[in-house]
Design an enzyme around this catalytic site. Structure first.
Site, short mmCIF file in Angstrom:
data_model
loop_
_atom_site.label_atom_id
_atom_site.label_comp_id
_atom_site.label_asym_id
_atom_site.label_seq_id
_atom_site.Cartn_x
_atom_site.Cartn_y
_atom_site.Cartn_z
CB THR A 77 -0.90 0.01 1.26
OG1 THR A 77 -1.54 -1.25 1.36
CG2 THR A 77 -1.95 1.11 1.17
CB ALA A 105 8.29 -2.51 -1.86
CG PHE A 108 6.20 -5.08 -4.41
CD1 PHE A 108 7.24 -5.69 -3.74
CD2 PHE A 108 5.14 -4.58 -3.68
CE1 PHE A 108 7.23 -5.82 -2.36
CE2 PHE A 108 5.12 -4.70 -2.30
CZ PHE A 108 6.16 -5.33 -1.64
CG HIS A 135 1.67 6.46 -14.61
ND1 HIS A 135 2.80 7.20 -14.38
CD2 HIS A 135 1.81 5.32 -13.88
CE1 HIS A 135 3.59 6.55 -13.55
NE2 HIS A 135 3.01 5.40 -13.24
CE LYS A 139 0.64 7.66 -10.81
NZ LYS A 139 0.51 6.67 -9.75
P1 NAP Z 1 -8.24 -1.48 -4.50
O1 NAP Z 1 -8.59 -2.26 -5.75
O2 NAP Z 1 -9.10 -0.34 -4.09
O3 NAP Z 1 -8.13 -2.54 -3.31
C1 NAP Z 1 -8.03 -2.21 -1.95
C2 NAP Z 1 -8.76 -3.31 -1.18
O4 NAP Z 1 -8.51 -3.14 0.21
C3 NAP Z 1 -10.28 -3.25 -1.38
O5 NAP Z 1 -10.78 -4.56 -1.55
C4 NAP Z 1 -10.75 -2.63 -0.07
O6 NAP Z 1 -12.09 -2.99 0.27
C5 NAP Z 1 -9.75 -3.25 0.90
N1 NAP Z 1 -9.69 -2.58 2.17
C6 NAP Z 1 -9.92 -1.28 2.46
N2 NAP Z 1 -9.72 -1.06 3.79
C7 NAP Z 1 -9.37 -2.27 4.31
C8 NAP Z 1 -9.06 -2.69 5.62
N3 NAP Z 1 -9.06 -1.84 6.66
N4 NAP Z 1 -8.73 -3.99 5.83
C9 NAP Z 1 -8.72 -4.86 4.82
N5 NAP Z 1 -9.03 -4.52 3.53
C10 NAP Z 1 -9.35 -3.23 3.30
O7 NAP Z 1 -6.75 -0.89 -4.62
P2 NAP Z 1 -5.51 -1.55 -5.40
O8 NAP Z 1 -5.46 -1.04 -6.79
O9 NAP Z 1 -5.49 -3.00 -5.15
O10 NAP Z 1 -4.31 -0.84 -4.64
C11 NAP Z 1 -4.09 -1.10 -3.25
C12 NAP Z 1 -2.90 -0.27 -2.78
O11 NAP Z 1 -1.71 -0.75 -3.43
C13 NAP Z 1 -2.96 1.22 -3.12
O12 NAP Z 1 -2.41 1.96 -2.06
C14 NAP Z 1 -2.10 1.33 -4.37
O13 NAP Z 1 -1.58 2.62 -4.55
C15 NAP Z 1 -1.04 0.36 -4.02
N6 NAP Z 1 -0.22 -0.18 -5.13
C16 NAP Z 1 1.06 -0.50 -4.81
C17 NAP Z 1 1.86 -1.11 -5.76
C18 NAP Z 1 3.26 -1.52 -5.36
O14 NAP Z 1 4.00 -2.03 -6.21
N7 NAP Z 1 3.66 -1.35 -4.11
C19 NAP Z 1 1.38 -1.37 -7.04
C20 NAP Z 1 0.06 -1.01 -7.34
C21 NAP Z 1 -0.75 -0.43 -6.36
P3 NAP Z 1 -13.29 -1.92 -0.06
O15 NAP Z 1 -13.15 -1.58 -1.50
O16 NAP Z 1 -14.50 -2.70 0.29
O17 NAP Z 1 -13.04 -0.74 0.84
#
Ligand code: NAP
Length: 250
Positions: A77, A105, A108, A135, A139
């Site tokens: 996250t 990270a 990743f 992008h 975004k």
């Molecule tokens: P997403 O599709 O919105 O998924 C987030 C998930 O987390 C949703 O299912 C959400 O549920 C759930 N959630 C929210 N609050 C929670 C809690 N307290 N406990 C457990 N689950 C919870 O977002 P995403 O695209 O997967 O991205 C997730 C994060 O990863 C973002 O911060 C993004 O910027 C980051 N990211 C990082 C990388 C990396 O390489 N490090 C790459 C891509 C993305 P609800 O929708 O029901 O609230």
């Protein structure tokens, strides 16, 4: 087999991690948790490493809860600043958590992490450096955290090498020189058809070096996530790890 729990498992990244864990030969899925479910179900008894991909507002609490329960964590996250990292570091230093590891990270993708690393190595040898991040248009933020990280890495390398300001004789009142991050110009392109791409340009009289990273889909992050899971599960690290440069190094 490494037992892996996924927090945020219904999300775009979390569900991709679930598939990657199921597909890899040395990992198995122990638990999946999403919004509203009890994170206390994840314990050292059933999980070696928890992977956390949720939302910035929930991530710190999730990580602290997991650490408190004795679980190692790999965090993807975004939104981790030095204050948040310091809170985790402080908990990990307590005697009861001394054998645990948290790996954070913000990106990743191996290509992006290596691009950062190579840029930091190259920066001291060039008069000029600029970054173009490209992008998809959905975004939310410009600039990307990855590009800002690269800019800070270049700035730090230039500082460490005793380099001064970059040559830039341009007058621009229209913002066309991009955002300036610690003296490094960062340009953002948003274009349908793109996913996540970064070009780091270095210039000297008569020569140029371009480092480019292209991530075409979410699968690009999975090799890095699994690598982090394996490293954390190995027990080799008992600390907070952050892909370089950490906010503390800036
Ligand atoms: P997403 O599709 O919105 O998924 C987030 C998930 O987390 C949703 O299912 C959400 O549920 C759930 N959630 C929210 N609050 C929670 C809690 N307290 N406990 C457990 N689950 C919870 O977002 P995403 O695209 O997967 O991205 C997730 C994060 O990863 C973002 O911060 C993004 O910027 C980051 N990211 C990082 C990388 C990396 O390489 N490090 C790459 C891509 C993305 P609800 O929708 O029901 O609230």
């Amino acid at each position: 087999m490494i037992a892996v729990a996924v927090v945020g498992a219904k999300g775009r990244m979390g569900s991709t991690v679930v598939d990657a864990v199921n597909d890899a030969e040395d990992t198995r899925l122990s638990h999946t948790i999403d919004h509203g479910q009890d994170i206390a179900q994840i314990t050292p008894g059933n999980t070696d490493v928890a992977v956390e991909f949720t939302v910035p507002s929930a991530s710190l609490d999730n990580v602290l809860a997991l650490v408190d329960q004795g679980v190692n964590v790999v965090v993807g996250t975004t939104g981790w600043d030095e204050d948040r990292l310091a809170k985790v570091r402080e908990v990990l230093e307590r005697p009861e958590h001394r054998n645990q590891c948290v790996f954070v990270a913000p990106n990743f993708a191996i290509s992006a992490v290596l691009a950062d690393h190579f840029a930091a190595q190259a920066a001291r040898y060039f008069e000029s450096a600029e970054i173009i991040e490209m992008h998809h248009p959905d975004k939310i933020y410009a600039h990307s955290g990855t590009a800002l990280n690269t800019a800070h890495a270049i700035a730090k390398a230039r500082r460490d090498a005793g380099l001064g300001a970059m040559p830039d004789g341009t007058r621009s009142d229209a913002g066309s020189r991009g955002q300036v991050v610690e003296g490094v110009h960062v340009h953002a392109v948003r274009l349908r058809g793109l996913n996540a791409h970064e070009e780091i340009l270095f210039g000297n009289p008569g020569e140029q070096l371009v480092i480019r990273s292209d991530c075409f889909d979410r699968g690009s992050f999975m090799q890095g996530v699994l690598l982090a899971v394996r490293q954390v599960a190995s027990g080799r690290y008992t600390c907070l790890l952050y892909t370089s440069p950490s906010p503390r190094d800036r």
